[in-house]
Design an enzyme around this catalytic site. Structure first.
Site, PDB file in Angstrom:
ATOM      1  N   CYS A  44       0.852  -1.193   0.000  1.00 37.43           N
ATOM      2  CA  CYS A  44       0.000   0.000   0.000  1.00 37.43           C
ATOM      3  C   CYS A  44       0.889   1.245   0.000  1.00 37.43           C
ATOM      4  O   CYS A  44       2.038   1.197   0.459  1.00 37.43           O
ATOM      5  CB  CYS A  44      -0.865  -0.039   1.260  1.00 37.43           C
ATOM      6  N   HIS A  45       0.326   2.358  -0.463  1.00 30.43           N
ATOM      7  CA  HIS A  45       1.145   3.579  -0.477  1.00 30.43           C
ATOM      8  C   HIS A  45       1.601   3.974   0.932  1.00 30.43           C
ATOM      9  O   HIS A  45       2.651   4.600   1.096  1.00 30.43           O
ATOM     10  CB  HIS A  45       0.383   4.736  -1.140  1.00 30.43           C
ATOM     11  N   THR A  46       0.842   3.587   1.937  1.00 30.20           N
ATOM     12  CA  THR A  46       1.244   3.935   3.306  1.00 30.20           C
ATOM     13  C   THR A  46       2.565   3.260   3.691  1.00 30.20           C
ATOM     14  O   THR A  46       3.353   3.820   4.464  1.00 30.20           O
ATOM     15  CB  THR A  46       0.122   3.585   4.306  1.00 30.20           C
TER      16      THR A  46
ATOM     17  N   HIS B  38       1.051  -4.125   5.814  1.00 31.57           N
ATOM     18  CA  HIS B  38      -0.171  -4.124   6.628  1.00 31.57           C
ATOM     19  C   HIS B  38      -1.391  -4.578   5.833  1.00 31.57           C
ATOM     20  O   HIS B  38      -2.514  -4.355   6.270  1.00 31.57           O
ATOM     21  CB  HIS B  38      -0.406  -2.716   7.200  1.00 31.57           C
ATOM     22  N   GLU B  39      -1.162  -5.199   4.660  1.00 29.24           N
ATOM     23  CA  GLU B  39      -2.294  -5.589   3.808  1.00 29.24           C
ATOM     24  C   GLU B  39      -2.147  -7.078   3.503  1.00 29.24           C
ATOM     25  O   GLU B  39      -1.883  -7.469   2.370  1.00 29.24           O
ATOM     26  CB  GLU B  39      -2.256  -4.735   2.529  1.00 29.24           C
TER      27      GLU B  39
ATOM     28  N   CYS C 165     -11.281  -4.480  20.013  1.00 28.22           N
ATOM     29  CA  CYS C 165     -11.282  -5.215  21.286  1.00 28.22           C
ATOM     30  C   CYS C 165     -12.698  -5.423  21.786  1.00 28.22           C
ATOM     31  O   CYS C 165     -12.967  -6.332  22.569  1.00 28.22           O
ATOM     32  CB  CYS C 165     -10.439  -4.486  22.330  1.00 28.22           C
TER      33      CYS C 165
ATOM     34  N   CYS D 218     -13.243  -1.275  24.738  1.00 30.87           N
ATOM     35  CA  CYS D 218     -12.759   0.071  25.066  1.00 30.87           C
ATOM     36  C   CYS D 218     -13.842   1.118  24.762  1.00 30.87           C
ATOM     37  O   CYS D 218     -14.862   0.827  24.132  1.00 30.87           O
ATOM     38  CB  CYS D 218     -11.468   0.380  24.299  1.00 30.87           C
TER      39      CYS D 218
ATOM     40  N   CYS E 289     -14.554   1.325  21.008  1.00 33.54           N
ATOM     41  CA  CYS E 289     -15.314   0.188  20.484  1.00 33.54           C
ATOM     42  C   CYS E 289     -16.770   0.232  20.941  1.00 33.54           C
ATOM     43  O   CYS E 289     -17.676  -0.134  20.206  1.00 33.54           O
ATOM     44  CB  CYS E 289     -14.681  -1.133  20.924  1.00 33.54           C
TER      45      CYS E 289
ATOM     46  N   CYS F 221     -10.352   1.523  17.545  1.00 30.08           N
ATOM     47  CA  CYS F 221     -10.152   0.898  18.858  1.00 30.08           C
ATOM     48  C   CYS F 221      -8.943   1.531  19.551  1.00 30.08           C
ATOM     49  O   CYS F 221      -7.913   1.769  18.925  1.00 30.08           O
ATOM     50  CB  CYS F 221      -9.915  -0.599  18.661  1.00 30.08           C
TER      51      CYS F 221
ATOM     52  N   ARG G  90      -3.398   1.077  20.880  1.00 31.54           N
ATOM     53  CA  ARG G  90      -2.914   2.058  19.906  1.00 31.54           C
ATOM     54  C   ARG G  90      -1.558   2.650  20.288  1.00 31.54           C
ATOM     55  O   ARG G  90      -0.725   2.926  19.425  1.00 31.54           O
ATOM     56  CB  ARG G  90      -3.970   3.181  19.721  1.00 31.54           C
TER      57      ARG G  90
ATOM     58  N   CYS H 244      -6.461  -3.676   3.764  1.00 34.63           N
ATOM     59  CA  CYS H 244      -6.343  -2.214   3.779  1.00 34.63           C
ATOM     60  C   CYS H 244      -7.093  -1.601   2.592  1.00 34.63           C
ATOM     61  O   CYS H 244      -8.228  -1.185   2.719  1.00 34.63           O
ATOM     62  CB  CYS H 244      -4.895  -1.721   3.797  1.00 34.63           C
TER      63      CYS H 244
ATOM     64  N   ARG I  26      -2.074  -2.493  -7.492  1.00 36.43           N
ATOM     65  CA  ARG I  26      -1.547  -3.216  -6.345  1.00 36.43           C
ATOM     66  C   ARG I  26      -0.572  -4.299  -6.817  1.00 36.43           C
ATOM     67  O   ARG I  26      -0.883  -5.067  -7.732  1.00 36.43           O
ATOM     68  CB  ARG I  26      -2.668  -3.902  -5.549  1.00 36.43           C
TER      69      ARG I  26
HETATM   70  P1  NAD Z   1      -1.377   5.082  -4.986  1.00 31.88           P
HETATM   71  O1  NAD Z   1      -0.007   5.647  -5.056  1.00 31.88           O
HETATM   72  O2  NAD Z   1      -1.606   3.709  -5.539  1.00 31.88           O
HETATM   73  O3  NAD Z   1      -2.396   6.059  -5.718  1.00 31.88           O
HETATM   74  C1  NAD Z   1      -2.352   7.445  -5.624  1.00 31.88           C
HETATM   75  C2  NAD Z   1      -2.920   8.037  -6.906  1.00 31.88           C
HETATM   76  O4  NAD Z   1      -2.972   9.450  -6.776  1.00 31.88           O
HETATM   77  C3  NAD Z   1      -2.090   7.724  -8.151  1.00 31.88           C
HETATM   78  O5  NAD Z   1      -2.899   7.195  -9.166  1.00 31.88           O
HETATM   79  C4  NAD Z   1      -1.519   9.085  -8.541  1.00 31.88           C
HETATM   80  O6  NAD Z   1      -1.325   9.244  -9.928  1.00 31.88           O
HETATM   81  C5  NAD Z   1      -2.597  10.024  -8.007  1.00 31.88           C
HETATM   82  N1  NAD Z   1      -2.141  11.395  -7.797  1.00 31.88           N
HETATM   83  C6  NAD Z   1      -0.954  11.812  -7.267  1.00 31.88           C
HETATM   84  N2  NAD Z   1      -0.919  13.153  -7.215  1.00 31.88           N
HETATM   85  C7  NAD Z   1      -2.092  13.604  -7.721  1.00 31.88           C
HETATM   86  C8  NAD Z   1      -2.655  14.891  -7.921  1.00 31.88           C
HETATM   87  N3  NAD Z   1      -1.992  15.997  -7.588  1.00 31.88           N
HETATM   88  N4  NAD Z   1      -3.899  14.979  -8.462  1.00 31.88           N
HETATM   89  C9  NAD Z   1      -4.577  13.861  -8.817  1.00 31.88           C
HETATM   90  N5  NAD Z   1      -4.101  12.598  -8.644  1.00 31.88           N
HETATM   91  C10 NAD Z   1      -2.876  12.475  -8.098  1.00 31.88           C
HETATM   92  O7  NAD Z   1      -1.811   5.136  -3.449  1.00 31.88           O
HETATM   93  P2  NAD Z   1      -2.920   4.283  -2.647  1.00 31.88           P
HETATM   94  O8  NAD Z   1      -2.315   3.026  -2.138  1.00 31.88           O
HETATM   95  O9  NAD Z   1      -4.172   4.242  -3.421  1.00 31.88           O
HETATM   96  O10 NAD Z   1      -3.082   5.252  -1.353  1.00 31.88           O
HETATM   97  C11 NAD Z   1      -3.611   6.542  -1.513  1.00 31.88           C
HETATM   98  C12 NAD Z   1      -3.496   7.329  -0.217  1.00 31.88           C
HETATM   99  O11 NAD Z   1      -4.346   6.771   0.771  1.00 31.88           O
HETATM  100  C13 NAD Z   1      -2.098   7.332   0.400  1.00 31.88           C
HETATM  101  O12 NAD Z   1      -1.881   8.594   0.996  1.00 31.88           O
HETATM  102  C14 NAD Z   1      -2.221   6.284   1.494  1.00 31.88           C
HETATM  103  O13 NAD Z   1      -1.249   6.486   2.513  1.00 31.88           O
HETATM  104  C15 NAD Z   1      -3.614   6.542   1.971  1.00 31.88           C
HETATM  105  N6  NAD Z   1      -4.305   5.468   2.680  1.00 31.88           N
HETATM  106  C16 NAD Z   1      -5.082   5.824   3.735  1.00 31.88           C
HETATM  107  C17 NAD Z   1      -5.843   4.863   4.399  1.00 31.88           C
HETATM  108  C18 NAD Z   1      -6.712   5.255   5.540  1.00 31.88           C
HETATM  109  O14 NAD Z   1      -7.178   4.367   6.253  1.00 31.88           O
HETATM  110  N7  NAD Z   1      -7.008   6.516   5.748  1.00 31.88           N
HETATM  111  C19 NAD Z   1      -5.766   3.527   3.984  1.00 31.88           C
HETATM  112  C20 NAD Z   1      -4.957   3.216   2.905  1.00 31.88           C
HETATM  113  C21 NAD Z   1      -4.225   4.187   2.245  1.00 31.88           C
HETATM  114  N1  AHE Z   2       1.254   7.343  11.547  1.00 36.76           N
HETATM  115  C1  AHE Z   2       0.798   8.471  10.766  1.00 36.76           C
HETATM  116  C2  AHE Z   2      -0.604   8.325  10.281  1.00 36.76           C
HETATM  117  C3  AHE Z   2      -0.791   7.155   9.383  1.00 36.76           C
HETATM  118  C4  AHE Z   2      -2.268   6.918   9.223  1.00 36.76           C
HETATM  119  O1  AHE Z   2      -3.070   7.857   9.192  1.00 36.76           O
HETATM  120  N2  AHE Z   2      -2.654   5.670   9.098  1.00 36.76           N
HETATM  121  C5  AHE Z   2      -4.043   5.330   8.843  1.00 36.76           C
HETATM  122  C6  AHE Z   2      -4.042   4.066   8.090  1.00 36.76           C
HETATM  123  S1  AHE Z   2      -3.237   4.190   6.537  1.00 36.76           S
HETATM  124  C7  AHE Z   2      -3.364   2.632   5.948  1.00 36.76           C
HETATM  125  O2  AHE Z   2      -2.804   2.560   4.735  1.00 36.76           O
HETATM  126  C8  AHE Z   2      -4.797   5.068  10.138  1.00 36.76           C
HETATM  127  O3  AHE Z   2      -5.400   4.043  10.373  1.00 36.76           O
HETATM  128  N3  AHE Z   2      -4.801   6.044  10.980  1.00 36.76           N
HETATM  129  C9  AHE Z   2      -5.445   5.933  12.271  1.00 36.76           C
HETATM  130  C10 AHE Z   2      -4.480   5.505  13.322  1.00 36.76           C
HETATM  131  O4  AHE Z   2      -4.880   5.329  14.467  1.00 36.76           O
HETATM  132  O5  AHE Z   2      -3.295   5.322  12.988  1.00 36.76           O
HETATM  133  C11 AHE Z   2       0.980   9.779  11.515  1.00 36.76           C
HETATM  134  O6  AHE Z   2       0.736  10.826  10.918  1.00 36.76           O
HETATM  135  O7  AHE Z   2       1.403   9.726  12.691  1.00 36.76           O
HETATM  136 ZN    ZN Z   3      -2.774   0.797   3.617  1.00 31.64          ZN
HETATM  137 ZN    ZN Z   4     -11.418  -1.333  21.464  1.00 32.44          ZN
END
Ligand code: NAD
Ligand code: AHE
Ligand code: ZN
Ligand code: ZN
Length: 374
Positions: free
Chosen positions: A45-47, A67-68, A97, A100, A103, A111, A115, A174, A369
């Site tokens: 994943c991008h993360t 994480h995936e 859990c 908490c 939850c 949760c 954390r 994920c 992916r």
């Molecule tokens: P990825 O790199 O596969 O996809 C990102 C996409 O964004 C690409 O297609 C890229 O071309 C596009 N992009 C980049 N800059 C751009 C712009 N300025 N305008 C338009 N498009 C643009 O990434 P991913 O795995 O799909 O993850 C995306 C984001 O989500 C990452 O920041 C990741 O960390 C985050 N994420 C968050 C959670 C969450 O739970 N909140 C879960 C998973 C991933």
């Molecule tokens: N550790 C980072 C934040 C990273 C983050 O926001 N992670 C998401 C999942 S990304 C999955 O690809 C998330 O679940 N956030 C909630 C949490 O509790 O971490 C930072 O900025 O410190």
């Molecule tokens: Zn992820």
């Molecule tokens: Zn919990």
């Protein structure tokens, strides 16, 4: 009975900004309330790339990222009752859990039980199960799936139908769950609504699937890499937009295209400037924008407060608001019923030895992916 330490292969992140290094590591047996899992497959994943880059304030090194994943329970520690040896499981970076404050609230999937240790790269007792020649290697997001074996708290595992191929349902650990959940559970997009999705990687394309499931009337898919458009359209995007084709800010373009703005938008990139565009392309009075993308340390979002005064709403989501232990098994069943085309997301598969290629493909915009097969 106390299990034995296992020696196995893992991709170790020794330091920020360095490629991962394939090493033989030691994985200690699970302690009370813990489970050791043989990882069968893991998406990238991008993360993972974000943390490896050094931009994650919680990034600790040396560590084992990932994480995936999908795996099979190898052994369980004392007191573990909800999973058994041989069960197929998906690791959860958002545990559940059930006890908490979070939850029990009914308001969030976040949760709070473990954390703080999870964020430090440690198991709940404050120690690590990973080491290399006696040196501690840290856990990551409580999952560390870039290892043949990993150890997790019991509350961080969803037991899933063994008929589901782990090489595909790992993506529900994920990316796909996050994008779908952001639309269906966080925003609760209603039939007929208009939706804009910024960023068409694994997360954004999953948001497209969620928007189709929600029966959105219009799904605007936005990316600067036009190679992503064909799959977005196949999955159900009604419009594909490259912001580089326009002189004016993309929010103005979208407002014109949609008679005043969309009902919902989703930022799936991690770019704080795009987060602003995503908020500002929402309709006055009711438009809601959900931040999914993760932005680096020191980055902040901004907009004119007037945007909120006039009814737009800014929200965020982690793991799509999905409660992993109680809800992920049902999402796996949806996949088994043919409702979630996970295979469309898997553009590359490779052995652990080639994991750095998965990061390169992601950075080059060539993959949706990559899935590591162990
Ligand atoms: P990825 O790199 O596969 O996809 C990102 C996409 O964004 C690409 O297609 C890229 O071309 C596009 N992009 C980049 N800059 C751009 C712009 N300025 N305008 C338009 N498009 C643009 O990434 P991913 O795995 O799909 O993850 C995306 C984001 O989500 C990452 O920041 C990741 O960390 C985050 N994420 C968050 C959670 C969450 O739970 N909140 C879960 C998973 C991933
Ligand atoms: N550790 C980072 C934040 C990273 C983050 O926001 N992670 C998401 C999942 S990304 C999955 O690809 C998330 O679940 N956030 C909630 C949490 O509790 O971490 C930072 O900025 O410190
Ligand atoms: Zn992820
Ligand atoms: Zn919990």
């Amino acid at each position: 009975m106390q299990g034995k330490t296992i020696s196995c292969k893992a991709a170790v992140a020794w330091a920020a900004g360095q490629p991962l290094s394939i090493e033989t590591i030691d994985v200690a047996p699970p302690k009370a309330g813990e489970v050791r899992v043989r990882v069968v497959a893991s998406g990238v994943c991008h993360t993972d790339a974000f943390t490896l880059s050094g931009d994650d304030p919680e990034g600790v090194f040396p560590s084992i990222l990932g994480h995936e994943g999908g795996g099979i329970v190898e052994s369980v520690g004392a007191g573990v009752t909800s999973v058994a040896v041989g069960d197929h499981v998906i690791p959860l970076y958002t545990p559940e859990c059930g006890e908490c404050k979070f939850c029990k609230s009914g308001k969030t999937n976040l949760c709070g039980k473990i954390r703080s240790t999870q964020g430090k790269g440690l198991m709940p007792d404050g120690t690590s199960r990973f080491s290399k020649d006696g040196e501690t290697l840290y856990h990551y997001m409580g999952t560390s799936t870039f290892s043949e074996y990993t150890v997790l708290p019991e509350i961080s595992l969803a037991k899933v139908n063994h008929k589901a191929p782990l090489e595909e349902v790992c993506l529900l650990g994920c990316g796909v769950t996050t994008g779908m959940g952001a639309v269906l559970k966080t925003a609760k997009v209603e039939p007929g609504a208009t939706v804009a999705i910024f960023g068409l990687g694994g997360i954004g394309l999953s948001a497209v699937i969620g928007a189709v499931m929600a029966k959105a009337s219009r799904i605007l898919a936005i990316d600067i890499n036009e190679d992503k458009f064909a799959l977005a359209q196949k999955l159900g995007a009604t419009d594909v937009i490259n912001p580089k084709d326009y002189e004016k800010p993309i929010q103005e373009v979208i407002i014109e295209m949609t008679d005043g703005g969309v009902d919902y938008s989703f930022e799936c990139i991690g770019n704080v400037k795009v987060m602003r565009s995503a908020l500002e392309c929402c309709h006055k009075g009711w438009g809601e924008s959900v931040i999914i993308g993760v932005a680096g340390a020191g980055q902040e979002i901004s907009t004119r407060p007037f945007q909120l005064v006039t009814g737009r709403v800014w929200r965020g989501t982690a793991f799509g608001g999905v409660k992993g232990r109680s809800e992920l098994p049902g999402i796996v069943e949806q996949y088994l019923n043919g409702e979630i085309p996970l295979n469309d997301f898997i553009t590359h598969t490779m052995p652990l030895e080639d994991i750095n290629q998965a990061f390169e493909l992601m950075h080059q915009g060539k993959s949706i992916r990559s899935v590591i097969h162990f």
